[in-house]
Enzyme design. Sequence first.
Site, short mmCIF file in Angstrom:
data_model
loop_
_atom_site.label_atom_id
_atom_site.label_comp_id
_atom_site.label_asym_id
_atom_site.label_seq_id
_atom_site.Cartn_x
_atom_site.Cartn_y
_atom_site.Cartn_z
CE LYS A 7 6.71 -2.57 1.66
NZ LYS A 7 7.06 -1.19 2.41
N PRO A 8 2.61 -1.70 4.54
CG PRO A 8 2.62 -0.79 6.53
CD PRO A 8 2.82 -2.21 5.92
CB ALA A 68 -0.92 0.11 1.36
N PRO A 69 0.42 2.44 -0.52
CG PRO A 69 -0.93 3.89 -1.78
CD PRO A 69 -1.08 2.50 -1.11
CD1 TRP A 70 5.06 7.04 0.35
CD2 TRP A 70 3.71 8.74 0.29
NE1 TRP A 70 5.42 8.04 -0.88
CE2 TRP A 70 4.58 9.00 -0.77
CE3 TRP A 70 2.58 9.93 0.17
CZ2 TRP A 70 4.64 10.01 -1.68
CZ3 TRP A 70 2.62 10.83 -0.92
CH2 TRP A 70 3.71 11.21 -1.67
CB SER A 89 6.44 5.22 -8.41
OG SER A 89 7.21 4.21 -8.06
CD GLU A 112 -4.07 3.56 -8.28
OE1 GLU A 112 -3.45 4.51 -9.27
OE2 GLU A 112 -4.19 3.95 -7.39
CD GLU A 169 1.67 10.63 -10.01
OE1 GLU A 169 0.40 10.60 -9.73
OE2 GLU A 169 2.33 9.81 -10.19
CB CYS A 205 -3.08 8.34 -8.67
SG CYS A 205 -1.71 7.52 -7.69
#
Length: 478
Positions: A178-179, A152-154, A230, A251, A381, A285
């Site tokens: 995993k965070p 997962a992302p931040w 990313s 994603e 981005e 995003c």
Amino acid sequence: MSTELRRLRNYINGEFRDAADGRTTEVINPATGEAYAVAPLSGQADVDAAMKAAADAFPAWRDLVPAERQKALLKIADAFEERAEDLIAAEVENTGKPIGLTRSEEIPPMVDQIRFFAGAARMLEGRAAGEYMEGLTSIIRREPVGVCAQVAPWNYPMMMAVWKFAPALAAGNTVVLKPSDTTPASTVLMAEIIGSIVPPGVFNVVTGDRDTGRMMVEHPTPAMASITGSVRAGMQVAESAAKDLKRVHLELGGKAPVVVFEDTDLAKAVEDISMAGFFNAGQDCTAATRVLVHESIHDEFVTALAKAAADTKTGLPDDEDVLYGPLNNAGQLAQVSGFIDRLPAHAKVEAGGHRVGEKGYFYAPTVVSGLKQDDEIIQKEVFGPVITVQSFTDEAQAVSYANGVEYALASSVWTKDHSRAMRMSKVLDFGCVWINTHIPLVAEMPHGGFKKSGYGKDLSAYGFDDYTRIKHVMTSLD
């Protein structure tokens, strides 16, 4: 006088554990720039243990009747509501987000999404049986894929965790999640809540850095790897997973075009676009970061958008007047600042363009005009509170500019002309096209992109299907 840092721990097979080798990493509160916790820097032994726990738990979880998995997910949703304030506190330390907005904009959709997938658990069915060869009946079974490695992302640590574990568990899979290394606190709390409801090994959390994530993806146990992150990270995951043909769900980045035609309600468009561009410090995003405006209203639009930016506040989590908090980490602050520092001479900063304060990672709401299609800030981005504005002459040029980037996640069209809106929705090469709005999401509809924005869908029945496999069973009637 130093303050002792809180100690976060992995959650493996129903137990909280330190990393096997005792290594840790500091976790920084981005609103202060100071460490508030340490988390395990997990290595191979930790990943091995989590994967074994998930693999051991899989058969029993898979074989539960769907109604039982539904009950578990509904209990998780109820528990998240009951522990909402604890989750909010953890997430605010993770991210520096405004407390009020985290309470109103994240907890309700998270709970709703879990309940949606709880319902989906009871829709794990194949197509009806039938005879397609004389004397034989065919049956289609839809089954869970197995152990899922998820990263997962931040930017939305809690919500993105939900998007991953809820469909996976509903379909009968087990999870090792995993965070991000910068935002583990809320995920560890989720493990405590979920672990009190599901059997040991069904849901595991391993904290660590990109090497930890690489070990998870390369591990032989998972049948599927899912990441939100990313483009670079997604490519690495796809390459690693290809070595043993794991399923991959990606994603990745976005660079959403916001196409504003001359007949739109300009005041409403500016208000909604500025909100959708600056919310969560633009760390989304799907954020409305790349505005394309018809030449006849360009100057008026830029003036109004610059004023909206000037009226938008960033600040500390307990300030009720702020729209967004800090950027997530020092590296992200440097990245956003770098885009502005490298602007070409023909670009003009209409608002913002600078850091706010010396403590924490705050950045001012920023509007940049005068840009060309091949400028870096158009093509790459930024992932910060920066909205760019370009001018277009006609519908064809608007489409060319909109589609002329490597990302293809989300987009929006602003016009009162229904036929034009339908034409644009057909030719815009993005996984989502909003019309006269930007950024709303619902559990029932899919979220996911094309091109370098990745593949696979989050949310919806399509997202649920991604965590299943299809089996054909044929039986003789003799």
